[in-house]
Design an enzyme around this catalytic site. Structure first.
Site, PDB file in Angstrom:
ATOM      1  N   TYR A 235      -2.124  10.849   1.449  1.00 37.82           N
ATOM      2  CA  TYR A 235      -3.028  11.055   0.307  1.00 37.82           C
ATOM      3  C   TYR A 235      -3.064  12.534  -0.083  1.00 37.82           C
ATOM      4  CZ  TYR A 235      -4.817   6.368   1.385  1.00 37.82           C
ATOM      5  OH  TYR A 235      -4.930   5.026   1.616  1.00 37.82           O
TER       6      TYR A 235
ATOM      7  N   HIS B 254      -6.999  -6.881  -0.525  1.00 41.75           N
ATOM      8  CA  HIS B 254      -5.952  -5.863  -0.432  1.00 41.75           C
ATOM      9  C   HIS B 254      -4.884  -6.187   0.618  1.00 41.75           C
ATOM     10  CE1 HIS B 254      -4.146  -1.914  -0.728  1.00 41.75           C
ATOM     11  NE2 HIS B 254      -4.320  -1.694   0.565  1.00 41.75           N
TER      12      HIS B 254
ATOM     13  N   ASP C  45       0.846  -1.183   0.000  1.00 38.17           N
ATOM     14  CA  ASP C  45       0.000   0.000   0.000  1.00 38.17           C
ATOM     15  C   ASP C  45       0.893   1.249   0.000  1.00 38.17           C
ATOM     16  OD1 ASP C  45      -3.022   0.838   0.432  1.00 38.17           O
ATOM     17  OD2 ASP C  45      -1.901   1.974   1.939  1.00 38.17           O
TER      18      ASP C  45
END
Length: 317
Positions: free
Chosen positions: A231, A296, A101
């Site tokens: 982010y 994930h 990730d």
């Protein structure tokens, strides 16, 4: 079983918490969102028992590592600076690296900026993303996936944090950690996860209430802002990496992803991974593994298989 050891090192102006175990060549594990060093617990025990020294930091903004208040302090240059500082602090010259990730994103950047410090890389979930000099990432994501796409919803400081506070830390973490829909993750305002908050979330066999509780206790202390700032740095990373447009990651690499992972099912991702794009930008890519029926959080869901993939690949070096 020998316990995992914990300590704090000073690196790049921060106090960075690391978990470590074992003796031998160092493997550095880099976690993603919403995770911690703890998401590598299975790998730490396994690789330590196989003759490696496993080291897993809480990245800046997470867990027991410092979280700078300035949201602009979470770029790839800051985080890779932290990683180099950690390597220097533990006396490591060149190391094996495993990322997942956001940890995978930072591992790609590490291989761009400081390939001299990386022996080989196993990256999971997020493939290398070449810089598009014509368009910033957020504009591309909004055009492709809309304003409710989770990365777009994370952008405005304080907004999603307030919604998460209303839902509750434990429930937010369970939503993310159990997410298995390969479709784009949308978080509509006012009903982020689209469910009845009174309905219990059933955990998969690979994740216990006790394990979720560990994450919850840490995130109740820190909040989510540190992780969300990664982010919020997408466009800033794009601006800072202009000199690296067209640059390749020249580190021996193995890439692993689950076929139910939302990142693998993002429009264009499969074509890039299997159509020659990934190999073009990662010329020393030696293997791509797609695990069927896996989501994930691949290193937790299929920890034994991932441990073997890591061990088998690094043994070559």
């Amino acid at each position: 079983m020998e316990e995992i050891q914990h300590r704090t090192v000073e690196a790049n102006g921060l106090n960075i918490h690391i978990a470590e175990k074992g003796q031998g060549p160092i493997i550095l594990f880099l976690h993603g969102f919403p995770e911690l060093w703890y998401s590598w617990r299975h790998q730490i025990h396994a690789l330590a028992s196989l003759g490696y020294r496993a080291v897993a930091p809480d990245l800046r903004g997470y867990g027991d590592t410092d979280a700078p208040a300035d949201g602009t302090s979470y770029t790839s240059l800051h985080v890779v600076g932290d990683i180099i500082g950690v390597l220097d602090a533990i006396g490591a010259d060149r190391v094996f690296v495993v990322g997942h990730d956001w940890g995978a994103v930072m591992a790609w950047y590490l291989c761009l900026y400081r390939p001299d410090r990386v022996k080989a890389l196993v990256n999971m979930s997020v493939p290398f993303s070449p810089r598009n000099p014509m368009r910033k990432p957020l504009a591309s994501l909004r055009a492709l996936l809309g304003d409710d796409y989770y990365i777009c919803r994370f952008q405005e400081p304080g907004v999603i944090e307030a919604e998460f506070a209303e839902i509750g830390v434990d429930r937010v973490l369970k939503h993310f950690l159990t997410y298995r829909n390969p479709a784009p993750l949308l978080l509509p305002k006012g009903n982020a996860f689209g469910d009845d908050p009174a309905t219990p979330i059933v955990l998969p066999s690979w994740l216990s209430e006790e394990e979720v509780h560990y994450y919850t206790t840490k995130y109740q202390k820190t909040g989510f802002t540190g992780g969300l700032n990664y982010y919020r740095s997408l466009d800033r990373n794009w601006e800072l990496t202009a000199p690296f447009t067209g640059y390749q990651s020249k580190v021996p690499t193995k890439f692993i992803v689950g076929d139910q992972d939302l990142t693998y099912n993002t429009p264009g991702s499969k074509d890039f991974i299997h159509g020659g794009g990934l190999k073009k930008y990662v010329p020393l890519l030696e293997d791509v593994v797609v695990m069927e029926g896996v989501g994930h959080f691949i290193h937790e869901e299929k920890s034994d298989e991932i441990n073997k993939h890591i061990y088998d690949f690094f043994q070559q070096f």
